[in-house]
Design an enzyme around this catalytic site. Structure first.
Site, PDB file in Angstrom:
ATOM      1  N   CYS A 162     -25.475  47.441 -54.286  1.00 33.82           N
ATOM      2  CA  CYS A 162     -25.566  48.519 -55.299  1.00 33.82           C
ATOM      3  C   CYS A 162     -25.385  47.951 -56.707  1.00 33.82           C
ATOM      4  CB  CYS A 162     -24.498  49.580 -55.046  1.00 33.82           C
ATOM      5  SG  CYS A 162     -24.666  50.379 -53.448  1.00 33.82           S
ATOM      6  N   ARG A 206     -30.262  54.739 -49.988  1.00 34.65           N
ATOM      7  CA  ARG A 206     -30.888  54.338 -51.264  1.00 34.65           C
ATOM      8  C   ARG A 206     -32.201  55.108 -51.426  1.00 34.65           C
ATOM      9  NH1 ARG A 206     -27.790  50.028 -52.556  1.00 34.65           N
ATOM     10  NH2 ARG A 206     -26.858  48.998 -50.749  1.00 34.65           N
TER      11      ARG A 206
HETATM   12  C1  BEZ Z   1     -23.862  47.275 -50.764  1.00 31.90           C
HETATM   13  O1  BEZ Z   1     -23.661  46.074 -50.744  1.00 31.90           O
HETATM   14  O2  BEZ Z   1     -24.223  47.846 -51.789  1.00 31.90           O
HETATM   15  C2  BEZ Z   1     -23.694  48.075 -49.511  1.00 31.90           C
HETATM   16  C3  BEZ Z   1     -24.009  47.469 -48.321  1.00 31.90           C
HETATM   17  C4  BEZ Z   1     -23.840  48.209 -47.137  1.00 31.90           C
HETATM   18  C5  BEZ Z   1     -23.375  49.512 -47.186  1.00 31.90           C
HETATM   19  C6  BEZ Z   1     -23.085  50.109 -48.409  1.00 31.90           C
HETATM   20  C7  BEZ Z   1     -23.248  49.379 -49.584  1.00 31.90           C
END
Ligand code: BEZ
Length: 207
Positions: A44, A121
């Site tokens: 993110c 996402r």
């Molecule tokens: C992230 O790295 O943004 C992420 C990865 C897995 C689940 C939620 C966020």
């Protein structure tokens, strides 16, 4: 859950730039509205930084950005501050603090098969009339592609301006597809035109 062609559902929300009504924010501009699973997570952070760095591109294309996650406003502010302190990148666009999940549910950003408490996402491209024009959905473990988001936005805007469609892998500067003829007379005209023609229904022109 809004689909392509639907009116973007309106909502009011607390965001990192203050309270906002979506329809006011959307007035006269395209909006790229995107969700992320959680603040202070690595993928993110790369994505939000990517959007922030493209500030000038989006402004030049009459497009505002809006993020969202199911986190509190305090979490959002702490994350924005942390990223700015560590990397110098500031997330200037509003990020909705959707702690009651109302907006995530309204936009189908919460997909319970994946998680009941974190948004996937999602990307919604919404035109200045408030119509949903394009959707993308990615799972939490795969970051989005900024080049494709930008390409899709330019393609939509170019299509609207020129009444044309975009072929596979179209990039700005490439030829575009012209609508198929709807009468025998138009077909005859097309046969005598200088369009690049694969068949009567598949013809391209330069812009
Ligand atoms: C992230 O790295 O943004 C992420 C990865 C897995 C689940 C939620 C966020």
């Amino acid at each position: 859950m809004p689909r392509i062609g639907d009116e973007a559902p309106d909502f009011e929300a607390v965001t990192t730039t203050g309270k906002l009504k979506f329809s006011d924010y959307n007035k006269g501009s395209w909006v790229v509205f995107f969700s992320h699973p959680a603040d202070f997570t690595p993928v993110c952070t790369t994505e939000m930084s990517g959007f922030a760095k493209e500030k000038e591109f989006f402004a030049a294309h009459n497009t505002k950005l809006m993020g969202l996650s199911i986190d509190s406003i305090h979490s959002h502010i702490a994350w924005v501050n942390a990223v700015q302190e560590k990397t110098g990148v500031l997330f200037e666009f509003p990020i909705v603090a959707d702690i009651d999940m109302s907006v995530s549910k309204l936009y189908g950003m919460l997909q319970p098969g994946e998680s009941e408490t974190a948004a996937v996402r999602a990307v919604f491209i919404i035109d200045p009339k408030g119509k949903v024009r394009l959707l993308m959905y990615y799972p939490p473990n795969v970051g989005r592609n900024m080049a494709e988001i930008k390409r899709a936005l330019i393609a939509l805007q170019t299509s609207d301006e020129n009444k044309c469609a975009m072929p596979l892998d179209w990039q700005p500067g490439d030829k575009v597809i012209v609508p198929a003829p709807k009468t025998i007379e138009a077909l005859a005209e097309r046969k005598n035109s200088d369009l690049e023609m694969v068949d009567w229904y598949l013809a391209k022109r330069a812009l």
